[in-house]
Every structure is written in structure tokens, then in C-alpha cells.
Design a protein around this motif. Structure first.
Motif, PDB file in Angstrom:
ATOM      1  N   VAL A  52       0.839  -1.199   0.000  1.00 58.14           N
ATOM      2  CA  VAL A  52       0.000   0.000   0.000  1.00 58.14           C
ATOM      3  C   VAL A  52       0.875   1.250   0.000  1.00 58.14           C
ATOM      4  CG1 VAL A  52      -1.937  -1.109   1.157  1.00 58.14           C
ATOM      5  CG2 VAL A  52      -0.197   0.065   2.514  1.00 58.14           C
ATOM      6  N   GLN A  53       0.388   2.299  -0.656  1.00 54.86           N
ATOM      7  CA  GLN A  53       1.072   3.587  -0.612  1.00 54.86           C
ATOM      8  C   GLN A  53       0.877   4.207   0.768  1.00 54.86           C
ATOM      9  OE1 GLN A  53       0.283   6.214  -4.001  1.00 54.86           O
ATOM     10  NE2 GLN A  53      -0.520   4.449  -5.143  1.00 54.86           N
ATOM     11  N   ARG A  54       1.908   4.917   1.244  1.00 52.98           N
ATOM     12  CA  ARG A  54       1.860   5.483   2.590  1.00 52.98           C
ATOM     13  C   ARG A  54       2.300   6.943   2.583  1.00 52.98           C
ATOM     14  NH1 ARG A  54       1.253   1.253   6.138  1.00 52.98           N
ATOM     15  NH2 ARG A  54       1.667  -0.808   5.239  1.00 52.98           N
ATOM     16  N   ASP A  55       1.821   7.700   3.578  1.00 54.86           N
ATOM     17  CA  ASP A  55       2.301   9.070   3.733  1.00 54.86           C
ATOM     18  C   ASP A  55       3.626   9.058   4.478  1.00 54.86           C
ATOM     19  OD1 ASP A  55       1.770   8.744   6.464  1.00 54.86           O
ATOM     20  OD2 ASP A  55      -0.123   9.853   6.394  1.00 54.86           O
TER      21      ASP A  55
ATOM     22  N   PRO B 220      -1.328   4.458   5.686  1.00 57.75           N
ATOM     23  CA  PRO B 220      -1.786   4.139   4.329  1.00 57.75           C
ATOM     24  C   PRO B 220      -2.580   5.282   3.703  1.00 57.75           C
ATOM     25  CG  PRO B 220      -2.171   2.286   5.796  1.00 57.75           C
ATOM     26  CD  PRO B 220      -1.750   3.439   6.663  1.00 57.75           C
ATOM     27  N   LEU B 221      -2.347   5.508   2.414  1.00 64.60           N
ATOM     28  CA  LEU B 221      -3.117   6.488   1.667  1.00 64.60           C
ATOM     29  C   LEU B 221      -4.368   5.812   1.112  1.00 64.60           C
ATOM     30  CD1 LEU B 221      -0.213   8.222  -0.306  1.00 64.60           C
ATOM     31  CD2 LEU B 221      -1.388   9.081   1.734  1.00 64.60           C
ATOM     32  N   MET B 222      -5.484   6.503   1.203  1.00 61.79           N
ATOM     33  CA  MET B 222      -6.758   5.916   0.799  1.00 61.79           C
ATOM     34  C   MET B 222      -7.245   6.540  -0.502  1.00 61.79           C
ATOM     35  SD  MET B 222      -6.726   4.045   3.447  1.00 61.79           S
ATOM     36  CE  MET B 222      -8.304   3.195   3.438  1.00 61.79           C
ATOM     37  N   GLY B 223      -7.873   5.719  -1.349  1.00 64.27           N
ATOM     38  CA  GLY B 223      -8.437   6.197  -2.591  1.00 64.27           C
ATOM     39  C   GLY B 223      -9.822   6.778  -2.397  1.00 64.27           C
ATOM     40  N   GLU B 224     -10.407   7.244  -3.502  1.00 58.22           N
ATOM     41  CA  GLU B 224     -11.740   7.843  -3.431  1.00 58.22           C
ATOM     42  C   GLU B 224     -12.794   6.850  -2.960  1.00 58.22           C
ATOM     43  OE1 GLU B 224     -12.589   9.525  -7.226  1.00 58.22           O
ATOM     44  OE2 GLU B 224     -10.930  10.972  -7.155  1.00 58.22           O
TER      45      GLU B 224
ATOM     46  N   PRO C  66      -7.339   1.295   0.524  1.00 59.26           N
ATOM     47  CA  PRO C  66      -5.945   1.726   0.445  1.00 59.26           C
ATOM     48  C   PRO C  66      -5.455   1.738  -1.006  1.00 59.26           C
ATOM     49  CG  PRO C  66      -6.225   0.046   2.146  1.00 59.26           C
ATOM     50  CD  PRO C  66      -7.507   0.098   1.372  1.00 59.26           C
ATOM     51  N   LEU C  67      -4.649   2.733  -1.342  1.00 58.63           N
ATOM     52  CA  LEU C  67      -4.070   2.799  -2.683  1.00 58.63           C
ATOM     53  C   LEU C  67      -2.977   1.745  -2.814  1.00 58.63           C
ATOM     54  CD1 LEU C  67      -3.732   6.670  -3.127  1.00 58.63           C
ATOM     55  CD2 LEU C  67      -5.375   5.155  -4.269  1.00 58.63           C
TER      56      LEU C  67
END
Length: 467
Positions: free
Chosen positions: A394-397, A402-406, A410-411
Motif C-alpha cells: 500500500v502507498q503510505r504518507d 496508508p493512503l486511501m483512494g476515493e 488503500p491505494l
């Protein structure tokens, strides 16, 4: 396999751009013949991932060409989504459009994007795994033919990625061609044009280089072959083949690699992987060289990879590779058995978590079986990886959240991770007295080769990074 560090391809390109050496090279002189009256075409991966190419190097090369007389430049862009976050292709194309518009305004030139597609579906085949990938690239970039036509590249990518609930990854986008208001392709390759492949990494540029360079190429019907083409690679991608003949930056020179020492000392090697990673245990391992050092002492076995998106069959060819490795170990013929499992990387790149879990489970089971046989024959083993991928999906800040999609999910992360890779050394043939050193705080992949020499009971060459 080379035993050391040294300047790598991206750094060599950086140096050549910073010093201007790239613009003095024989390869540059070759392509510059097309600047005044014809078109300079540039083809490659558009991202800042730094694995195969880098965005800033592409822009600097285009600027250098324009400042040195190129009047018409066409870029054929391959979208990434593997070495950078999926979906970032739109950002890179928007940025490139802005940079090209600024060049056009400042210099009165004609620079624009002409075609494109996803890196895993268009142009960037490797190890001749799927020539249809190359054919799609030839048709889009050279012939100006593709099933998808658009008047700008941003619209092309947004359209081909599809709706949010059924997104197509950047890496798998279908080929597209940019057309003018009359529906005519803006940038097919014509007679007397120049073509540059801007990737610095070799493996996914060799196949398209063959199609561009070899007059007797017959693997697929090229339909039309531009006459008097000035073709060059960013680097020479295969030293043994001398391919391509012309290049802008001399490749790193990797001499006295481990394979040479092994055969000169009469030691035999078995190397095996499936197509997607076969070059990693042969071509790359041997210092960007094709073929054997000594075919009497080396056996290279390639298991053909499936021509699919790999989350569809996450087991890939791990079973077949394991079976081949077990046969090699039990044969008693080889002092070194070199194996690469492709699954965690190739399936991890798809961003499909469930498929990646299955891929890792499969490799874990297969590796366990392989190491059990290594113990049966009293061998010593080293297990490692060249980078992370499946370890974080998952993509993270910046804080690791975790970064979340619309849609609230999680992205997915499709690129390599930066986590340190583990290394395991063991086997029943390893004396109990062997331990890891604690005086090499910066030890890494460069130290692996000397470690293998130690496990073979040999002294590594003095210029290698130590065991």
C-alpha cells in the motif's frame, strides 16, 4: 556477480549531461544528422522511478537537442505504474506537455508527444518473452498505427485507464497514437529521421533495438522500415551483440566478474529462472554479457514465462524452477546452483494483494523444498533479494499511514520498496564456526559475490567488496 560498486548507468547519464559529454559523443553526432531537415524521435519510459529511466534526464536531452539545432522532436512515451505509483502517468505527461510547450515558445520548434502505451503491453519486452509487445510498439511509434487515437496524450491516458471501479494500470495501457485535427498521426518515423531510446537500463530495450537496427529482422512483419534511420540508444544495451551500434553514453564497464573466475578455476555453474528473471541470473550477473563464458562448465536453463498479467497466475513458474534446481543439486555436476524466483516482484508489481500473498506462499514452499535438498547433498546456501516489493503493498504518507483512494480502499503500491533486504546463509555443509561479520556496517548486494566465493572455499579477488 561483479563483486563491486562503481558508477551505475543512471549516474553515468547524469555525469554526461552535466559535463556536456553526451552532446560530444559519436552517438550524438550520428543522430544530429537529422536535426536540420528531419525529425528526432525519442522513445522510453516516462517516470522518475530511476530504475529504467528518469524524467529529468529525458527533458535535459530534449532541451540539449533543441539547443543544438533539432527543429522537430517527437516523444513516444511508455507509462510506468511499477517503479512509481500507479496513476502518476497523467502527472508526468502533463508536466512533459508543459515543458515541450515552453521549448516551442522559446525556440520556435515543434516538439510534441506522438504515441504511447503501458510498459508491460507496449515496446518494453525483455528477454524476448513476448514479441507482440514489441510489435505493438513498432506499429504505434514507427508506423503511427494503433487502435486508439487521440488529439492529446493526457486524454489518451485518462480514457484508457477507464472508470474508477475498473481502473487499468498505467503499466498495462493499450497503445495509442496522437493525431492532428484531420486525424493524421503527428509523429510516425520517416526516412532519414533519428530515433533515440532514452532508457539507460538494458533489459527492456534489447528487443526493440533489434527491430530498429537489424535489416534482416524477421520475427514480425515491420510493414515499413524507414530508410537511412539514425538510431542510437542512451547506452549500448548488449556489449556482446554490440547493440545498438550507436549510443549516447558509454555503458559501465564491468570486468572480471565471478563467472569468469569460476570457469577459469574449473568450477561448474547451473543458473535457472523463468523468462522474466532469466537475464538476472545470466546477462546481468555476468556484467551485461550474453551467452556463456564456457559452455562446457555452465548450464543456463530458461523456463518460458506465461504471456499474461502475472496476478492471473501468481504461482508463475516457481514449481518448474524448483524442480530444475533440485535435479541440478542432486546431479552432483555443479559447484554453484543459481536460482531466481520471479513471483514476489512480478506479482507484487500488479498491486493485487491477494495474488501477491499467494505468490509469496508459493515461493516460500518451493524455497523450503529446494533448501531441504541442499541439506541432503551437504551444500551451503545464500538466500537474498535485490530489493523489496511484496513486503509492502500500500502507498503510505511520510508518517507511514496508508493512503486511501476515493472509494475508501488503500491505494495499492506497485513499485519497489526501499526496505533493507535480508540475507540468510546456512546449510548442512556450513561449518558451525561460520558467523556474520559485524565490521561492515554498509555491507550490501555488492558483498554477496565475495560471500559466495567464501562459501565455495575460495578467496575472492582483492578488488571485490569483502565477504
Amino acid at each position: 556477480g561483479g563483486g563491486g560498486g562503481g558508477a551505475r548507468a543512471p549516474r553515468l547519464v547524469d555525469i554526461a549531461l552535466q559535463t556536456g559529454g553526451i552532446f560530444e559523443s559519436e552517438g550524438w553526432k550520428h543522430i544530429s544528422q537529422a536535426f536540420e531537415h528531419n525529425t528526432l524521435h525519442m522513445i522510453g519510459l516516462l517516470s522518475d522511478g530511476g530504475v529504467h529511466s528518469r524524467y529529468d534526464q529525458v527533458v535535459l536531452t530534449v532541451k540539449g537537442a533543441v539547443e543544438r539545432g533539432a527543429k522537430r522532436v517527437r516523444l513516444h512515451v511508455l507509462t510506468d505504474g511499477r517503479d512509481v505509483p500507479d496513476g502518476s502517468s497523467i502527472q508526468f505527461i502533463q508536466q512533459l506537455d508543459e515543458e515541450l510547450a515552453a521549448l516551442n515558445a522559446k525556440h520556435g520548434v515543434d516538439c510534441k508527444i506522438a504515441s504511447g502505451g503501458g510498459r508491460m503491453f507496449v515496446t518494453m519486452d525483455r528477454y524476448e518473452a513476448d514479441w507482440d509487445i514489441v510489435k505493438r510498439g513498432w506499429q504505434a511509434h514507427v508506423l503511427g498505427k494503433a487502435p486508439n487515437q487521440f488529439t492529446d496524450a493526457v486524454t489518451a491516458v485518462k480514457t484508457l485507464r477507464g472508470p474508477e471501479e475498473k481502473k487499468v494500470s498505467d503499466q498495462n495501457l493499450a497503445p495509442f497514437v496522437i493525431v492532428d485535427a484531420e486525424g493524421k498521426p503527428v509523429g510516425p518515423v520517416q526516412d532519414n529521421d533519428a530515433v533515440v531510446l532514452w532508457n539507460f537500463r538494458a533489459d527492456r530495450m534489447v528487443s526493440i533495438s533489434k527491430a530498429l537496427e537489424y535489416k534482416d529482422f524477421n520475427i514480425f512483419d515491420r510493414e515499413r522500415v524507414p530508410e537511412n534511420l539514425k538510431f542510437a540508444g542512451m547506452m549500448q544495451y548488449d556489449g556482446d551483440l554490440g547493440l545498438p551500434k550507436n549510443f549516447l553514453v558509454p555503458p559501465p564497464e564491468i570486468k572480471k566478474v565471478s563467472g569468469e573466475y569460476l570457469v577459469k578455476n574449473g568450477l561448474s555453474t547451473f543458473a535457472c529462472s523463468e523468462t522474466q528473471k532469466f537475464g538476472h541470473v545470466t546477462f546481468f550477473w555476468n556484467g551485461n554479457r550474453s551467452g556463456y563464458f564456457d559452455s562446457n562448465l555452465e548450464t543456463y536453463l530458461e523456463i518460458p514465462s506465461d504471456k499474461i498479467v502475472f496476478n492471473e497466475k501468481p504461482d508463475m513458474k516457481a514449481r518448474e524452477i524448483t524442480d530444475a534446481g533440485i535435479v541440478a543439486l542432486k546431479s552432483g555436476r555443479y559447484q554453484m546452483v543459481r536460482i531466481n524466483y520471479a513471483n514476489p516482484d512480478m506479482v507484487g508489481h500488479t498491486g493485487d494483494l491477494n495474488a501477491t500473498v499467494r505468490a509469496v506462499q508459493t515461493v516460500d514452499q518451493c524455497l523450503g523444498e529446494l533448501l531441504a535438498v541442499a541439506d541432503e547433498v551437504n551444500a551451503r546456501y545464500l538466500v537474498t533479494a535485490d530489493h523489496g516489493n511484496a513486503d509492502d503493498m500500500v502507498q503510505r504518507d511520510k508518517k507511514g499511514k496508508p493512503l486511501m483512494g476515493e472509494n475508501g480502499a488503500p491505494l495499492p503500491l506497485t513499485s519497489h520498496t526501499l526496505a533493507p533486504v535480508p540475507v540468510f546463509v546456512g546449510g548442512k555443509g556450513l561449518p558451525d564456526s561460520v558467523t556474520f561479520r559485524d565490521d561492515l556496517p554498509k555491507a550490501g548486494l555488492a558483498n554477496v559475490t565475495a560471500t559466495l566465493f567464501s562459501l565455495l572455499g575460495l578467496q575472492a579477488p582483492s578488488h571485490y567488496e569483502p565477504s
